[in-house]
Write an enzyme that holds these catalytic residues in place. Structure first.
Site, short mmCIF file in Angstrom:
data_model
loop_
_atom_site.label_atom_id
_atom_site.label_comp_id
_atom_site.label_asym_id
_atom_site.label_seq_id
_atom_site.Cartn_x
_atom_site.Cartn_y
_atom_site.Cartn_z
N GLY A 140 0.63 5.68 1.07
CA GLY A 140 -0.11 6.80 1.64
C GLY A 140 0.75 8.03 1.68
O GLY A 140 1.82 8.08 1.05
N GLY A 141 0.29 9.04 2.43
CA GLY A 141 1.00 10.31 2.46
C GLY A 141 2.38 10.22 3.07
O GLY A 141 3.30 10.93 2.67
N MET A 142 2.56 9.33 4.05
CA MET A 142 3.85 9.24 4.73
C MET A 142 4.86 8.35 4.02
O MET A 142 6.06 8.49 4.22
CB MET A 142 3.65 8.71 6.15
CG MET A 142 3.13 9.74 7.13
SD MET A 142 4.33 11.05 7.46
CE MET A 142 5.56 10.15 8.40
N GLY A 178 0.83 -1.21 0.00
CA GLY A 178 0.00 0.00 0.00
C GLY A 178 0.85 1.24 0.00
O GLY A 178 2.08 1.20 0.14
N VAL A 220 4.35 0.97 1.91
CA VAL A 220 4.44 -0.22 2.76
C VAL A 220 4.67 -1.44 1.87
O VAL A 220 3.97 -1.63 0.87
CB VAL A 220 3.14 -0.40 3.58
CG1 VAL A 220 3.24 -1.63 4.48
CG2 VAL A 220 2.87 0.84 4.42
N ASP A 227 -4.98 7.62 14.84
CA ASP A 227 -5.61 7.21 13.58
C ASP A 227 -6.33 5.88 13.74
O ASP A 227 -6.21 4.98 12.91
CB ASP A 227 -4.56 7.13 12.46
CG ASP A 227 -5.21 7.13 11.07
OD1 ASP A 227 -6.34 7.64 10.94
OD2 ASP A 227 -4.59 6.62 10.12
#
Length: 407
Positions: free
Chosen positions: A40-42, A38, A45, A154
């Site tokens: 995401g913004g950070m 996956g 993975v 989160d």
């Protein structure tokens, strides 16, 4: 941290390898990167296999675009190291954190199974006892983290794994914050979390504590038992407004089998003011266990005099304004009524590219005629309506901050 409200787990299902990703096949921390899980913004993975142990791990690689900022890298290491101190069967363990060449990484335990988001998409809503058991497991895990000074920030179904054995694992402490962390390496006003599940204080860019996680867990439990997100909207502004000011319908509206006591617990988790929520995850877990033992037993520590959980405005106290979100108007925009002692104002939040276009009419404070509004500003925490004569600001009620609350 990115101000983007997406996180590393807000991603599509695992992708097929295309061979174009330069990280695939590399060996990082003794693990060969196998496939992408996956993004995401950070960061990204990956699933990786340890070359010596033959064991599978998860590698989270910090987004290269963020590595140029010294404060971001420092925060990445500091918070990962703090999370590595967590040792609980309900928390996905962090094995190592470091730098290899140009890559900054976190190596974590790999957990087989599916997320509760996957489960709810298939089953629509969960039997209340099952959902409550999951919530207790999450609350126990959060209680451990909170006692270590860690706040997740989160909590949502996508970050809760269910193993084939039925074990619950809280994952992705990627947005976690240590209550003792230095403010010098933080960016003021950043919004971190996932809009549907984040607490009002997170949405407003204000300080968070353990009670922020409790709010998000309450939203999650509502969703698991009903299949409905209690704070939904067509755009970010509408979702945030509902977090700030709107009391959702009782979950019993969508699932008649829910015990009243469970609805009361959820309602208390979703209080706008932190001081009115459960003050610790441990206390929340205790009440949930009590409901499982006897669903009809009254919960003495739940305020029966609390405002009704029926949909509608949350009565303000300590000078709060009364806010009610209405349905779409003829133009498709959402409306918000801002009422004070002398009158009101109607705010139209338009969709799409005009999401910040707001029309205000009515009287301002002290009864002055507002006329046409010359300027309107939207921030994550407040709306400011200003004309030549008066300014009316609707903001979240300020609370005395306690970074150690619930710890």
């Amino acid at each position: 941290m990115s101000s983007d409200t997406s996180t590393d787990t807000d991603a599509a299902p695992p992708e097929e390898d295309t061979g174009e990703d330069p990280i695939l096949g590399k060996v990082i921390d003794g693990c060969k990167v196998v496939r992408k899980l996956g993004q995401g913004g950070m960061g990204v993975v990956y699933l990786a296999e340890h070359e010596s142990l033959g064991q599978e791990f998860v590698l989270k690689i910090l987004n290269p675009s963020l590595t140029g900022a010294e404060d971001t890298v420092e925060r990445f290491f500091r918070e990962a190291q703090a999370c590595a101190q967590l040792n609980h069967p309900g928390i996905v363990a962090i094995q190592n954190v470091g730098q290899e060449g140009e890559y900054y990484y976190i190596r974590m335990e790999y957990v087989e199974g599916e997320t509760l988001e996957d489960v709810i998409r298939k089953e629509k809503q969960l039997e209340w006892r099952r959902a409550t058991e999951y919530a207790i497991d999450v609350a126990d895990a959060l209680s451990h983290a909170h006692q270590k000074g860690m706040i997740h920030r989160d909590i949502k179904p996508e970050n809760i794994m269910l193993t084939p054995k039925g074990e619950v694992k809280v994952m992705d402490f990627g947005l976690a914050k240590h209550v003792h962390s230095s403010a010098k390496v933080s960016v003021t006003g950043q919004i971190v979390g996932t809009p549907f599940f984040m607490s009002p204080e997170q949405a407003g860019g204000k300080p968070t504590d353990a009670r922020s996680d409790i709010y998000s867990l309450g939203v999650t439990l509502y969703y698991l038992t009903t299949g409905v997100k209690p704070f939904n909207g067509k755009n970010l502004q509408e979702i945030f407004l509902k977090h700030f000011f709107y009391a959702p319908e009782s979950p019993k509206v969508y699932n008649e089998s829910l015990p009243e006591a469970l609805c009361e617990v959820i309602k208390r988790c979703l209080k706008k003011k932190k001081k009115e929520r459960y003050q610790s995850a441990k206390a929340l877990a205790a009440d949930l266990r009590g409901i499982l033992e006897d669903p009809s037993r009254p919960l003495a520590d739940i305020e029966r005099s609390a405002p009704s959980s029926a949909a509608g405005p949350v009565p303000g106290d300590d000078g709060d304004k009364t806010i009610a979100t209405g349905g779409a108007d003829d133009d498709g925009g959402a409306t918000v009524k801002v009422a004070d002692d002398d009158g009101g104002a109607t705010v139209k939040v338009a969709d799409g590219d005009d999401a910040q276009t707001v029309a205000v009419a009515g009287k301002g404070r002290r009864g002055r005629d507002r006329g046409e509004v010359k300027s309107v500003s939207f921030t994550s925490a407040s709306m400011v309506f200003q004309d030549d004569d008066a300014t009316l600001q609707v903001d979240q009620a300020e609370e005395e901050e306690d970074a150690h609350a619930g710890l």
